[in-house]
Design an enzyme around this catalytic site. Structure first.
Site, PDB file in Angstrom:
ATOM      1  N   GLY A 243     -21.154 -23.254   7.088  1.00  0.00           N
ATOM      2  CA  GLY A 243     -19.848 -22.615   7.225  1.00  0.00           C
ATOM      3  C   GLY A 243     -18.734 -23.597   6.888  1.00  0.00           C
ATOM      4  O   GLY A 243     -18.957 -24.600   6.216  1.00  0.00           O
ATOM      5  N   SER A 244     -17.546 -23.302   7.405  1.00  0.00           N
ATOM      6  CA  SER A 244     -16.372 -24.112   7.073  1.00  0.00           C
ATOM      7  C   SER A 244     -16.401 -25.448   7.813  1.00  0.00           C
ATOM      8  O   SER A 244     -17.119 -25.608   8.806  1.00  0.00           O
ATOM      9  CB  SER A 244     -15.107 -23.353   7.485  1.00  0.00           C
ATOM     10  OG  SER A 244     -15.109 -23.219   8.895  1.00  0.00           O
ATOM     11  N   GLU A 246     -14.016 -26.469   9.669  1.00  0.00           N
ATOM     12  CA  GLU A 246     -13.472 -26.171  11.010  1.00  0.00           C
ATOM     13  C   GLU A 246     -14.592 -25.786  11.962  1.00  0.00           C
ATOM     14  O   GLU A 246     -14.662 -26.242  13.100  1.00  0.00           O
ATOM     15  CB  GLU A 246     -12.434 -25.023  10.964  1.00  0.00           C
ATOM     16  CG  GLU A 246     -11.058 -25.437  10.501  1.00  0.00           C
ATOM     17  CD  GLU A 246     -11.042 -25.921   9.056  1.00  0.00           C
ATOM     18  OE1 GLU A 246     -11.810 -25.365   8.236  1.00  0.00           O
ATOM     19  OE2 GLU A 246     -10.293 -26.862   8.756  1.00  0.00           O
ATOM     20  N   GLY A 248     -17.672 -26.588  11.639  1.00  0.00           N
ATOM     21  CA  GLY A 248     -18.512 -27.772  11.809  1.00  0.00           C
ATOM     22  C   GLY A 248     -17.943 -28.764  12.809  1.00  0.00           C
ATOM     23  O   GLY A 248     -18.693 -29.381  13.573  1.00  0.00           O
ATOM     24  N   GLU A 265     -23.987 -27.977   7.046  1.00  0.00           N
ATOM     25  CA  GLU A 265     -23.708 -27.790   5.616  1.00  0.00           C
ATOM     26  C   GLU A 265     -22.381 -27.063   5.550  1.00  0.00           C
ATOM     27  O   GLU A 265     -22.297 -25.856   5.704  1.00  0.00           O
ATOM     28  CB  GLU A 265     -24.848 -26.998   4.968  1.00  0.00           C
ATOM     29  CG  GLU A 265     -24.893 -27.136   3.473  1.00  0.00           C
ATOM     30  CD  GLU A 265     -24.434 -25.876   2.778  1.00  0.00           C
ATOM     31  OE1 GLU A 265     -23.309 -25.910   2.228  1.00  0.00           O
ATOM     32  OE2 GLU A 265     -25.164 -24.890   2.797  1.00  0.00           O
ATOM     33  N   CYS A 299     -20.614 -22.330  -1.445  1.00  0.00           N
ATOM     34  CA  CYS A 299     -20.254 -23.689  -1.008  1.00  0.00           C
ATOM     35  C   CYS A 299     -20.212 -24.605  -2.208  1.00  0.00           C
ATOM     36  O   CYS A 299     -19.478 -25.590  -2.224  1.00  0.00           O
ATOM     37  CB  CYS A 299     -21.291 -24.223  -0.036  1.00  0.00           C
ATOM     38  SG  CYS A 299     -21.418 -23.235   1.414  1.00  0.00           S
TER      39      CYS A 299
HETATM   40  C1  UN1 Z   1     -24.183 -22.010  -0.224  1.00  0.00           C
HETATM   41  O1  UN1 Z   1     -23.236 -21.661  -0.924  1.00  0.00           O
HETATM   42  O2  UN1 Z   1     -24.067 -22.156   1.009  1.00  0.00           O
HETATM   43  O3  UN1 Z   1     -26.824 -24.169  -4.997  1.00  0.00           O
HETATM   44  C2  UN1 Z   1     -25.554 -22.195  -0.729  1.00  0.00           C
HETATM   45  C3  UN1 Z   1     -26.430 -23.009  -4.882  1.00  0.00           C
HETATM   46  C4  UN1 Z   1     -27.297 -22.041  -4.116  1.00  0.00           C
HETATM   47  C5  UN1 Z   1     -27.079 -22.165  -2.659  1.00  0.00           C
HETATM   48  C6  UN1 Z   1     -25.665 -22.182  -2.221  1.00  0.00           C
HETATM   49  N1  UN1 Z   1     -28.677 -22.303  -4.428  1.00  0.00           N
HETATM   50  O4  UN1 Z   1     -25.378 -22.613  -5.384  1.00  0.00           O
END
Ligand code: UN1
Length: 512
Positions: A243-244, A246, A248, A265, A299
């Protein structure tokens, strides 16, 4: 409701009203209140979920603890065999579950299927891993002594997942944890409880065939209630959360205070560097997938492109043209490349960010505005945005979870690396170059400071075989492949004396 929505829901076992608490059996009428779920495609209500209340949480947690006691004693390769069957069940459900991901959170159906493929891949990986949970054998300094280390299961692992990868990231954790002998308790994002319920149905079927329960557990609930309860729970030795930043900071504080472990993460601010010797056709495609794919809600999404001044104008011009051709609309339509944002708030956050870019003196060179798609009037659609910006502006330093791409100029590889590292996050990075010296610089100790650093491929779309995660305020956790499994187990060092002497280490004499 449209027929196609109804048939996706039905195929995944979603009813009008669903329990959100399960340990293998669903708890009837859990007491955490109602959660209504709407699709971002056009705002249609899909279903209601009854969230887990504190008592339901405790019931599920007790089942999980009891199951751990049996599960940890099942030989790891046998646990792997059950995960192989889970992988096969996911293969059968790939299209249905991929479509539900698209329906519930808005990523295009091809990417929804890709996410289920990641689940299948991590199950396959875990099957092999189940026979490879190796410890080392060591040489004792004492005669007639043997030392080795072994890895034991840890207990119940708490998994907190985000809306943007509602099923894959759970699987990275749950499949590995399961072969390691752990049980899991999953709190999915409140934006995506239906995909979690659908996955739980699949798990239940597989586990029931083996007379097992309590290995994979689900509690749908708000972060402020169930999430807080989970992270503070001393029965949970490891919390893996996505997540974000914040979120975390909070999880790090609460779990750290009880000296529990975390795998975090968190936010990314991923840069893609393009040098003057790069293959620009390749770079263009990678930027497009990285910045527009999943509507900029990974992410790993590309948030900054740091372009050499010699190719800056050309590449920016080509990108603006390419952005203009991206088909935006219904993510269930296979011809569409960009679906809606997850909800109305995400559109507002994006608009506020664009306001801050303009206030900082930035130039919007493409898009950014909300749009309405014919027939999908209640949906949350935007045009992806490119803005010329400066890396040190606060808005560029912050992660905005939306398709906004910052164009930044650089003069050399050293300059580009410095700019790219000059943010608090450290998840993913990429460098496009055909020059060996530039690529080695980028990968060297003074190069990218991120958990992921790629050459001539984009920032997103990592394979499960690698360890996934990032440095700095991304949180330092690693999930999925490589030796990430070690975080889900406890290491024990064993020394065995096979003589009738009792020599002490360090040559100490004590009473003899
Ligand atoms: C995420 O956005 O939390 O590498 C995971 C990637 C994907 C996983 C992303 N296999 O973009």
């Amino acid at each position: 409701m449209k027929d196609k929505y109804a048939s996706i829901l039905k195929a995944c076992g979603i009813k009008d009203v669903n329990s959100g608490a399960c340990w293998g059996e669903w708890i009837d009428n859990p007491g955490g209140g109602e959660l209504e779920v709407f699709t971002p495609i056009d705002g249609t209500k899909l279903a209601t979920v009854l969230m887990a209340g504190p008592d339901d949480y405790d019931t599920v947690m007790e089942k999980s603890e009891a199951a751990f006691k049996t599960w940890r004693m099942v030989p790891a390769p046998k646990r792997g065999e059950i995960i192989r069957q889970l992988g096969n069940a996911l293969r059968e459900k790939k299209d249905d579950l991929g479509a539900l991901v698209a329906l519930e959170m808005g990523k295009i159906v091809g990417e929804g299927g890709g996410e289920v493929q990641e689940m299948i891949d991590i199950c396959d990986f875990s099957v092999g891993l189940a026979r490879q949970l190796y410890g080392l054998s060591l040489h004792s300094e004492r005669p007639g002594h043997r030392m080795y280390e072994q890895w034991h299961p840890l207990g119940t692992v708490g998994v907190i997942s985000a809306f943007n990868f509602p099923v894959a990231v759970w699987a990275w954790n749950a499949a590995i944890a399961a072969v390691c002998g752990d049980t899991t308790i999953w709190k999915p994002s409140s934006e995506t409880p239906l995909t979690a319920i659908a996955v739980q149905h699949i798990c239940n079927d597989v586990m029931k065939a083996h007379d097992l329960e309590g290995i994979f557990n689900l509690v749908v609930g708000r972060g402020s209630s169930i999430g807080e309860k989970l992270i503070a729970d001393r029965r949970i030795p490891l919390v893996s959360a996505t997540g974000s930043c914040e979120m975390g900071y909070r999880i790090g504080e609460v779990v750290g205070k009880r000296l529990g472990r975390t795998i975090l993460e968190l936010g990314g601010n991923n840069a893609l560097l393009v040098m003057d010797d790069a293959n620009l056709d390749l770079a263009l495609r990678a930027i497009l997938f990285g910045a527009v794919g999943t509507a900029g809600q990974r992410c790993t999404s590309t948030r900054r492109i740091i372009m050499h001044e010699k190719i800056y104008d050309e590449l920016l011009g080509r990108l603006v043209k390419a952005y203009g051709t991206v088909p935006i609309g219904d993510p269930l339509d296979p011809d569409i490349l960009m679906g809606p944002l997850v909800n109305a708030a995400a559109v507002e956050i994006m608009q506020a960010a664009i306001g801050r870019i303009k206030d900082s003196g930035g130039t919007i060179v493409y898009g950014g505005e909300p749009i309405t798609i014919d027939g999908l009037e209640g949906g949350h659609y935007v045009k992806p945005c490119i803005a010329e910006a400066s890396n040190d502006w606060q808005i560029v330093q912050d992660e905005t979870f939306a398709p906004i791409l910052y164009a930044i100029k650089c003069s050399s590889i050293e300059d580009a690396i410095e700019i790219q590292n000059n943010v608090v996050q450290g998840l993913s990075s990429a460098c496009f170059t055909t020059n060996l010296l530039s690529s080695e610089n980028f990968l060297s100790h003074k190069g990218s400071d991120c958990g992921i650093a790629n050459i001539n491929i984009g920032t997103s779309g990592a394979e499960i075989g690698g360890a996934f995660g990032g440095e700095k305020e991304t949180g330092g956790g690693r999930e999925a492949g490589s030796d990430s499994w070690k975080a889900y187990m406890r290491r024990q060092t064993n020394t065995i004396n096979w003589t009738s002497e009792l020599p002490l280490a360090q040559g100490i004499k004590f009473g003899d």
